[in-house]
Motif scaffolding. Structure first.
Motif, PDB file in Angstrom:
ATOM      1  N   THR A 230      14.997  11.349  -9.698  1.00  0.00           N
ATOM      2  CA  THR A 230      15.487  12.172 -10.813  1.00  0.00           C
ATOM      3  C   THR A 230      14.409  13.166 -11.255  1.00  0.00           C
ATOM      4  OG1 THR A 230      16.611  10.138 -11.466  1.00  0.00           O
ATOM      5  CG2 THR A 230      16.855  12.011 -12.927  1.00  0.00           C
TER       6      THR A 230
ATOM      7  N   PRO B  53      14.230  18.423  -9.567  1.00  0.00           N
ATOM      8  CA  PRO B  53      13.942  19.808  -9.978  1.00  0.00           C
ATOM      9  C   PRO B  53      12.722  20.397  -9.259  1.00  0.00           C
ATOM     10  CG  PRO B  53      13.657  18.281 -11.833  1.00  0.00           C
ATOM     11  CD  PRO B  53      14.223  17.494 -10.704  1.00  0.00           C
TER      12      PRO B  53
ATOM     13  N   CYS C  19      13.874  21.459  -5.928  1.00  0.00           N
ATOM     14  CA  CYS C  19      14.662  22.708  -6.010  1.00  0.00           C
ATOM     15  C   CYS C  19      13.722  23.910  -6.047  1.00  0.00           C
ATOM     16  CB  CYS C  19      15.555  22.700  -7.258  1.00  0.00           C
ATOM     17  SG  CYS C  19      16.943  21.566  -7.104  1.00  0.00           S
TER      18      CYS C  19
ATOM     19  N   THR D 209      26.457  20.193 -10.605  1.00  0.00           N
ATOM     20  CA  THR D 209      25.004  20.081 -10.363  1.00  0.00           C
ATOM     21  C   THR D 209      24.519  21.341  -9.658  1.00  0.00           C
ATOM     22  OG1 THR D 209      25.237  17.697 -10.139  1.00  0.00           O
ATOM     23  CG2 THR D 209      23.214  18.648  -9.275  1.00  0.00           C
TER      24      THR D 209
ATOM     25  N   ASN E 280      24.430  24.227 -12.156  1.00  0.00           N
ATOM     26  CA  ASN E 280      23.329  24.101 -13.121  1.00  0.00           C
ATOM     27  C   ASN E 280      21.974  24.386 -12.483  1.00  0.00           C
ATOM     28  OD1 ASN E 280      25.112  23.454 -15.079  1.00  0.00           O
ATOM     29  ND2 ASN E 280      24.717  21.258 -15.075  1.00  0.00           N
ATOM     30  N   MET E 281      21.778  23.874 -11.273  1.00  0.00           N
ATOM     31  CA  MET E 281      20.470  24.037 -10.641  1.00  0.00           C
ATOM     32  C   MET E 281      20.253  25.471 -10.172  1.00  0.00           C
ATOM     33  SD  MET E 281      19.448  21.189 -11.403  1.00  0.00           S
ATOM     34  CE  MET E 281      17.787  20.897 -10.867  1.00  0.00           C
TER      35      MET E 281
ATOM     36  N   ARG F  94      19.241  27.336 -13.161  1.00  0.00           N
ATOM     37  CA  ARG F  94      17.887  26.979 -13.584  1.00  0.00           C
ATOM     38  C   ARG F  94      16.828  27.498 -12.607  1.00  0.00           C
ATOM     39  NH1 ARG F  94      17.106  20.687 -15.129  1.00  0.00           N
ATOM     40  NH2 ARG F  94      14.864  20.716 -14.874  1.00  0.00           N
TER      41      ARG F  94
ATOM     42  N   TYR G 185      22.266  15.645 -13.631  1.00  0.00           N
ATOM     43  CA  TYR G 185      22.077  17.105 -13.557  1.00  0.00           C
ATOM     44  C   TYR G 185      23.374  17.886 -13.755  1.00  0.00           C
ATOM     45  CZ  TYR G 185      17.225  16.343 -12.791  1.00  0.00           C
ATOM     46  OH  TYR G 185      15.915  15.970 -12.999  1.00  0.00           O
TER      47      TYR G 185
ATOM     48  N   GLU H 194      25.134  16.973 -16.162  1.00  0.00           N
ATOM     49  CA  GLU H 194      25.229  16.679 -17.600  1.00  0.00           C
ATOM     50  C   GLU H 194      26.464  15.833 -17.922  1.00  0.00           C
ATOM     51  OE1 GLU H 194      24.709  20.470 -19.425  1.00  0.00           O
ATOM     52  OE2 GLU H 194      22.796  20.694 -18.386  1.00  0.00           O
TER      53      GLU H 194
END
Ligand code: UDP
Length: 330
Positions: free
Chosen positions: A172, A176, A179, A202, A205-206, A209, A278, A280
């Protein structure tokens, strides 16, 4: 000095700091620092200056008695005496690599460029309990190119064996960073698993980000067994470098091992319930809980029916088995 603040430095250490990290001098140094606490529990994954920055910009942490308390809990769980940190750890015949987060990310990135694919697994005490009685799973873990340690239970288990864990390399926290690495190294990911819509959320979102991140494809984890060939064809057609599978342990490792020869991505990695966080869908434990290795209590509170056996029975059972291993080894 203050009670809480950045770790005090010697004059020569202070002099050798880069300009960017000198902001730590804008507050008083402290007996208890955020960085030292996270080092104790193995979650200080970023550079020390990042933890200092977090402390400086977070008003609630200044003069925080809670941080002192957390530090004491962290010392209790993570131990305060230095112990040898071998490169490999072994729990019930499963070899775990003892490394830090940045090395782990770089290793995964390098494997993504190799001609042969690599199987990567993460194990927490629950996984090791399963491997203890499930020979197939144990064998898959033994044959994986790397098994990473996930959670405070492994940390405590290590200390019981007279060793220390360099870092809690859980997937977890790693995701990130991976990524970001993929953006820099131009690598692509395929996300497979979780309920319909979760891998997709996911991915969205990634990519928001981490601008430039390329998710080559995604697929939920509740497809019929007859659809397996189609799913594999999709994964291969996406030409993804890294396949991330979130079916939960040990299903994900078994699926990956079974189809390893057909899968073309160069890194095959099982990650448990990662996408739920991720996307959410499920909130992750607050940072202060993660800092003291109590994320499992949060998960237990969220899904008591599903998790009680894993934690209330599984954790003591794991520690008992480690105690027995320690006695035999001695
Ligand atoms: N899951 C799946 N297919 C299945 C069963 C489970 O994709 O047939 C997903 C489930 O939706 C969840 C994950 O696998 O996202 C398992 O999460 P869990 O918290 O159990 O994993 P852990 O991290 O604890 O191994």
């Amino acid at each position: 000095m203050a009670f809480v603040g950045p770790r005090p430095l010697s004059a020569s250490q202070a002099q050798s700091l880069s300009q960017a990290t000198k902001m730590r001098f804008s507050v008083r140094p402290g007996w208890f620092s955020l960085y030292a606490l996270r080092q104790k529990t193995g979650v200080a994954h970023e550079a020390e200056s990042e933890h200092d920055k977090e402390f400086i910009y977070n008003e609630t942490l200044k003069g925080d008695v809670g941080l002192m308390l957390r530090y004491s809990i962290g010392s209790l769980l993570g131990g305060s005496s230095p112990l040898p940190a071998p490169d490999k750890l072994n729990f019930f015949g499963v070899e775990i690599v003892n490394t830090d987060m940045m090395e782990a990310v770089q290793w995964i990135g390098q494997q993504a460029r190799q001609p042969q694919n690599s199987l990567v697994a993460y194990v927490n005490p629950d996984c090791l309990n399963i491997a203890y009685r499930d020979e197939d799973y144990q064998q898959i873990l033994q044959q994986a190119e790397r098994v990473f340690p996930d959670g405070i239970g492994i940390h405590i288990g290590c200390r019981m064996l007279g060793q220390s864990l360099r870092a809690n390399v859980n997937c977890t926290d790693l995701f990130p960073l991976l990524c970001q690495y993929c953006v820099d190294a131009n690598l692509t990911l395929f996300l497979l698993g979780a309920q319909p819509g979760v891998a997709e959320a996911t991915a969205q979102n990634m990519t928001k980000r981490y601008p430039g991140l390329r998710i080559a494809g995604h697929q939920h984890g509740f497809f019929a067994p007859q659809a397996t060939e189609l799913v594999i064809a999709d994964i291969n057609a996406s030409r993804a470098d890294i396949l991330i599978v979130a079916f939960g342990a040990p299903q994900q490792e078994k699926w990956l091992a079974q189809h390893r020869n057909q899968l073309q991505p160069k890194v095959l990695m099982g990650v448990g319930g990662l996408f739920d966080f991720y996307a959410e869908r499920i909130p992750r434990a607050p940072r202060w809980m993660r800092d003291i290795g109590m994320e499992w209590i949060w998960r237990l509170m969220q899904e008591p029916k599903r998790m009680w056996r894993r934690y209330i029975i599984g954790n003591p059972l794991f520690l008992y088995r480690v105690w027995r291993q320690a006695r035999t080894t001695r």
